[in-house]
Design a protein around this motif. Structure first.
Motif, PDB file in Angstrom:
ATOM      1  N   ALA A  42      34.229  16.505  24.999  1.00  0.00           N
ATOM      2  CA  ALA A  42      33.074  17.349  25.302  1.00  0.00           C
ATOM      3  C   ALA A  42      31.810  16.575  24.960  1.00  0.00           C
ATOM      4  CB  ALA A  42      33.135  18.641  24.499  1.00  0.00           C
ATOM      5  N   ARG A  43      30.676  17.055  25.465  1.00  0.00           N
ATOM      6  CA  ARG A  43      29.393  16.425  25.164  1.00  0.00           C
ATOM      7  C   ARG A  43      28.370  17.496  24.840  1.00  0.00           C
ATOM      8  NH1 ARG A  43      27.213  13.256  30.208  1.00  0.00           N
ATOM      9  NH2 ARG A  43      25.206  13.475  29.159  1.00  0.00           N
ATOM     10  N   PRO A  48      14.410  18.920  24.431  1.00  0.00           N
ATOM     11  CA  PRO A  48      13.485  20.060  24.509  1.00  0.00           C
ATOM     12  C   PRO A  48      12.409  19.890  25.568  1.00  0.00           C
ATOM     13  CG  PRO A  48      13.069  18.736  22.538  1.00  0.00           C
ATOM     14  CD  PRO A  48      14.336  18.222  23.137  1.00  0.00           C
ATOM     15  N   ASP A  49      12.017  18.649  25.875  1.00  0.00           N
ATOM     16  CA  ASP A  49      10.982  18.431  26.881  1.00  0.00           C
ATOM     17  C   ASP A  49      11.435  18.880  28.266  1.00  0.00           C
ATOM     18  OD1 ASP A  49       9.304  17.385  24.973  1.00  0.00           O
ATOM     19  OD2 ASP A  49       9.900  15.307  25.347  1.00  0.00           O
ATOM     20  N   ARG A  50      12.748  18.804  28.526  1.00  0.00           N
ATOM     21  CA  ARG A  50      13.280  19.232  29.823  1.00  0.00           C
ATOM     22  C   ARG A  50      14.051  20.543  29.720  1.00  0.00           C
ATOM     23  NH1 ARG A  50      16.724  14.750  32.450  1.00  0.00           N
ATOM     24  NH2 ARG A  50      17.369  14.243  30.320  1.00  0.00           N
ATOM     25  N   ASP A  51      13.938  21.191  28.557  1.00  0.00           N
ATOM     26  CA  ASP A  51      14.597  22.473  28.331  1.00  0.00           C
ATOM     27  C   ASP A  51      16.108  22.362  28.569  1.00  0.00           C
ATOM     28  OD1 ASP A  51      14.682  25.126  27.568  1.00  0.00           O
ATOM     29  OD2 ASP A  51      14.464  25.861  29.618  1.00  0.00           O
ATOM     30  N   ILE A  52      16.697  21.290  28.035  1.00  0.00           N
ATOM     31  CA  ILE A  52      18.143  21.077  28.145  1.00  0.00           C
ATOM     32  C   ILE A  52      18.768  21.248  26.769  1.00  0.00           C
ATOM     33  CG2 ILE A  52      19.964  19.394  28.624  1.00  0.00           C
ATOM     34  CD1 ILE A  52      18.090  18.128  30.684  1.00  0.00           C
ATOM     35  N   GLN A  53      19.684  22.161  26.653  1.00  0.00           N
ATOM     36  CA  GLN A  53      20.462  22.369  25.436  1.00  0.00           C
ATOM     37  C   GLN A  53      21.841  22.845  25.882  1.00  0.00           C
ATOM     38  OE1 GLN A  53      18.559  24.661  22.356  1.00  0.00           O
ATOM     39  NE2 GLN A  53      20.450  24.982  21.228  1.00  0.00           N
ATOM     40  N   LYS A  54      22.757  21.889  26.060  1.00  0.00           N
ATOM     41  CA  LYS A  54      24.017  22.197  26.713  1.00  0.00           C
ATOM     42  C   LYS A  54      25.197  21.605  25.952  1.00  0.00           C
ATOM     43  CE  LYS A  54      21.976  22.148  31.367  1.00  0.00           C
ATOM     44  NZ  LYS A  54      22.238  23.534  31.741  1.00  0.00           N
ATOM     45  N   LEU A  55      26.217  22.423  25.753  1.00  0.00           N
ATOM     46  CA  LEU A  55      27.530  21.962  25.306  1.00  0.00           C
ATOM     47  C   LEU A  55      28.440  22.044  26.519  1.00  0.00           C
ATOM     48  CD1 LEU A  55      29.531  21.088  23.097  1.00  0.00           C
ATOM     49  CD2 LEU A  55      29.944  23.521  22.656  1.00  0.00           C
ATOM     50  N   SER A  56      28.984  20.904  26.949  1.00  0.00           N
ATOM     51  CA  SER A  56      29.681  20.848  28.224  1.00  0.00           C
ATOM     52  C   SER A  56      30.987  20.077  28.105  1.00  0.00           C
ATOM     53  CB  SER A  56      28.817  20.152  29.287  1.00  0.00           C
ATOM     54  OG  SER A  56      27.497  20.619  29.297  1.00  0.00           O
ATOM     55  N   SER A  83      30.532  20.648  35.235  1.00  0.00           N
ATOM     56  CA  SER A  83      29.596  20.966  34.160  1.00  0.00           C
ATOM     57  C   SER A  83      28.578  19.839  34.038  1.00  0.00           C
ATOM     58  CB  SER A  83      30.339  21.170  32.836  1.00  0.00           C
ATOM     59  OG  SER A  83      31.026  19.996  32.467  1.00  0.00           O
ATOM     60  N   TYR A  84      27.525  20.094  33.280  1.00  0.00           N
ATOM     61  CA  TYR A  84      26.415  19.144  33.145  1.00  0.00           C
ATOM     62  C   TYR A  84      26.938  17.779  32.684  1.00  0.00           C
ATOM     63  CZ  TYR A  84      22.047  17.079  31.528  1.00  0.00           C
ATOM     64  OH  TYR A  84      20.975  16.250  31.344  1.00  0.00           O
ATOM     65  N   PRO A  85      26.473  16.671  33.287  1.00  0.00           N
ATOM     66  CA  PRO A  85      25.484  16.576  34.363  1.00  0.00           C
ATOM     67  C   PRO A  85      26.081  16.603  35.770  1.00  0.00           C
ATOM     68  CG  PRO A  85      25.987  14.401  33.547  1.00  0.00           C
ATOM     69  CD  PRO A  85      26.830  15.354  32.744  1.00  0.00           C
ATOM     70  N   TYR A  86      27.361  16.984  35.862  1.00  0.00           N
ATOM     71  CA  TYR A  86      28.024  17.065  37.166  1.00  0.00           C
ATOM     72  C   TYR A  86      28.175  18.511  37.618  1.00  0.00           C
ATOM     73  CZ  TYR A  86      29.169  12.222  36.075  1.00  0.00           C
ATOM     74  OH  TYR A  86      29.088  10.890  35.754  1.00  0.00           O
ATOM     75  N   ASP A  87      27.207  19.357  37.274  1.00  0.00           N
ATOM     76  CA  ASP A  87      27.292  20.755  37.659  1.00  0.00           C
ATOM     77  C   ASP A  87      26.932  20.993  39.129  1.00  0.00           C
ATOM     78  OD1 ASP A  87      24.707  20.017  37.097  1.00  0.00           O
ATOM     79  OD2 ASP A  87      24.386  21.517  35.537  1.00  0.00           O
ATOM     80  N   TYR A  88      26.652  19.926  39.868  1.00  0.00           N
ATOM     81  CA  TYR A  88      26.418  20.050  41.308  1.00  0.00           C
ATOM     82  C   TYR A  88      27.732  20.044  42.089  1.00  0.00           C
ATOM     83  CZ  TYR A  88      26.879  14.971  40.913  1.00  0.00           C
ATOM     84  OH  TYR A  88      27.328  13.699  40.622  1.00  0.00           O
ATOM     85  N   VAL A  89      28.866  19.754  41.414  1.00  0.00           N
ATOM     86  CA  VAL A  89      30.175  19.893  42.051  1.00  0.00           C
ATOM     87  C   VAL A  89      30.908  21.048  41.384  1.00  0.00           C
ATOM     88  CG1 VAL A  89      30.296  17.481  42.736  1.00  0.00           C
ATOM     89  CG2 VAL A  89      31.235  18.171  40.524  1.00  0.00           C
ATOM     90  N   ASP A  90      31.909  21.570  42.051  1.00  0.00           N
ATOM     91  CA  ASP A  90      32.527  22.819  41.608  1.00  0.00           C
ATOM     92  C   ASP A  90      33.534  22.656  40.477  1.00  0.00           C
ATOM     93  OD1 ASP A  90      31.095  24.295  43.473  1.00  0.00           O
ATOM     94  OD2 ASP A  90      32.617  24.025  45.033  1.00  0.00           O
ATOM     95  N   ALA A 386      25.670  13.956  21.705  1.00  0.00           N
ATOM     96  CA  ALA A 386      26.896  13.899  20.904  1.00  0.00           C
ATOM     97  C   ALA A 386      28.087  13.923  21.841  1.00  0.00           C
ATOM     98  CB  ALA A 386      26.979  15.071  19.926  1.00  0.00           C
ATOM     99  N   ASN A 387      29.112  13.182  21.466  1.00  0.00           N
ATOM    100  CA  ASN A 387      30.366  13.204  22.210  1.00  0.00           C
ATOM    101  C   ASN A 387      31.486  13.528  21.232  1.00  0.00           C
ATOM    102  OD1 ASN A 387      32.842  11.941  23.751  1.00  0.00           O
ATOM    103  ND2 ASN A 387      31.177  12.170  25.233  1.00  0.00           N
ATOM    104  N   ILE A 388      32.308  14.500  21.602  1.00  0.00           N
ATOM    105  CA  ILE A 388      33.365  15.006  20.728  1.00  0.00           C
ATOM    106  C   ILE A 388      34.685  14.822  21.468  1.00  0.00           C
ATOM    107  CG2 ILE A 388      34.200  16.999  19.426  1.00  0.00           C
ATOM    108  CD1 ILE A 388      31.230  18.113  20.014  1.00  0.00           C
ATOM    109  N   GLY A 389      35.588  14.009  20.916  1.00  0.00           N
ATOM    110  CA  GLY A 389      36.796  13.696  21.653  1.00  0.00           C
ATOM    111  C   GLY A 389      38.072  13.848  20.857  1.00  0.00           C
TER     112      GLY A 389
END
Length: 392
Positions: A42-43, A48-56, A83-90, A386-389
């Motif tokens: 997971a990542r 905050p400048d781009r309003d990104i706060q994602k656990l994906s 999921s982010y940053p590949y949330d443009y695919v299903d 962060a990357n959690i593996g």
């Protein structure tokens, strides 16, 4: 509302559900020589400048390794998407590709040959530093690059000699990009969204690396040099250009301290239909421009903390700086600084990093397609990553 939230965070839920299942799984020794394993990661991204706060969900990968007295081999295939940053695919797997896949033969304990998609032997190996996110060496197509070809390795107590010949890159696999459907960053066919993009096919890449092992003032050291030369076959003009890269590196270890240094000159002379000042590269389902000529500098300092702390072990602290000085005077130089730590927490391996970059295609919303070329926002941008593996 509940259904929408589930769809929004579904890849993260899938990661943690799969992680609970994976706690009872270990690398499977199929035979005495063959192992099958992998990783589930997971990542976390905070900007905050781009309003990104994602656990994906980040990656699922499958590893296959073989080792006998004479024959060796390794393959890794990676799955992204949904999921982010590949949330443009299903779905997970809509972006996927091999990282490497090769077989080899050991002549003796010091000599071997590898055939297939294997790592290009250029500069510091296996990485240009201690970071998980990697430095600018990766995005200018030199660090952690795996291409299709043959490589010879001679490694003894004093010297390491490696020579590789790569007729082509590792191929295009699954994704949405025209020329970036790959793990490794290579010269590529530009997507339509890349202004001043080019369509070059890099062929017949010859790579030589020679390193000397020695002790300097108590430091176990390696000093080496590398050479890369290849043909840039432009698909629009039908003309051949050239790519030439030279590097000198130093690797040192003294107890818990580690140092890595490298200076690199990259000179590309493309025969593009448009400007020759940039060459398009691609990887991880995207393409972007890189200045044709420039110097890459990098430095990495690390410290391994001894012992364990409650459930935490194997703690490494590190700082990594990379800079791409472009020869074109009108282009804005690119920089990336990473301050971070990696450690094991029970069965998990975690990297936590502060990313600080300027004209960096992957940081802070600077131009993805032009930052390594003419330049992007030309201001320092910050992110927490962060990357959690779980590796099995």
């Amino acid at each position: 509302m509940l259904l929408n939230n589930y769809k929004k965070y579904q890849p993260s839920y899938m990661f943690f559900a799969a992680l609970l299942f994976a706690q009872g799984v270990a690398a499977a020794p199929v035979t005495d020589n063959l192992d099958v394993g992998g990783a589930l990661r997971a990542r976390f991204d905070y900007d905050p400048d781009r309003d990104i706060q994602k656990l994906s969900f980040d990656t699922f990968r499958i590893d296959v390794n073989y080792n006998s007295d004479t024959w060796i081999g390794s393959a890794q295939y990676r799955f992204y998407g949904g999921s982010y940053p590949y949330d443009y695919v299903d779905s997970i797997g809509d972006v996927s590709f091999p990282a490497w896949a090769w077989i080899g033969y050991k002549f003796d304990e010091s000599q071997q040959v590898q055939v297939g998609i294997n790592q290009m032997p250029f500069g510091l190996l296996p990485y240009y530093g201690s970071t998980f996110y990697l430095g600018l060496g990766n995005v200018v197509g030199l660090e952690d690059v795996h291409n299709l070809g043959v490589k010879y390795i001679k490694d003894d107590a004093d010297w390491n000699l490696q020579a590789g010949f790569y007729p082509s890159d590792g191929g295009q696999w699954k994704g949405t990009s025209r020329g970036g459907k790959s793990f490794s960053t290579n010269v590529a066919a530009a997507d339509d969204y890349v202004v001043d993009g080019s369509d070059n096919d890099e062929k017949n890449k010859l790579v030589l690396r020679l390193a000397r092992k020695l002790t300097i003032a108590g430091w176990s050291s390696e000093i080496g040099g590398s050479l890369l030369t290849s043909t840039l076959e432009n698909q629009d003009t039908g003309k051949d250009g050239r790519r030439s890269v030279f590097a000198a590196h130093y690797l040192g270890k003294n107890g818990p301290w580690g140092v890595q240094l490298q200076a690199t000159r990259q000179h590309m002379d493309p025969k593009n239909a448009g400007t020759d000042k940039v060459v398009t590269f691609g990887s991880f389902d995207g393409t972007f421009n890189v200045a044709s000529k420039g110097n890459l500098y990098l430095a990495d300092l690390s410290y391994d903390l001894p012992g364990s702390y409650w459930l935490i072990s194997g703690v490494k602290l590190y700082g990594n700086y990379s800079r791409f000085d472009k020869s074109e005077s009108s282009f804005k130089d690119s920089e990336r600084f990473i301050l971070g730590t990696s450690f094991s927490f029970k069965e998990l391996w975690i990297a936590l990093e502060w990313l600080h970059g300027k004209n960096d295609p992957y940081l802070g919303g600077s131009s993805y397609t032009q930052s390594l070329g003419a330049g992007g926002s030309n201001q320092w941008e910050n992110q927490i990553y962060a990357n959690i593996g779980y590796y099995f």
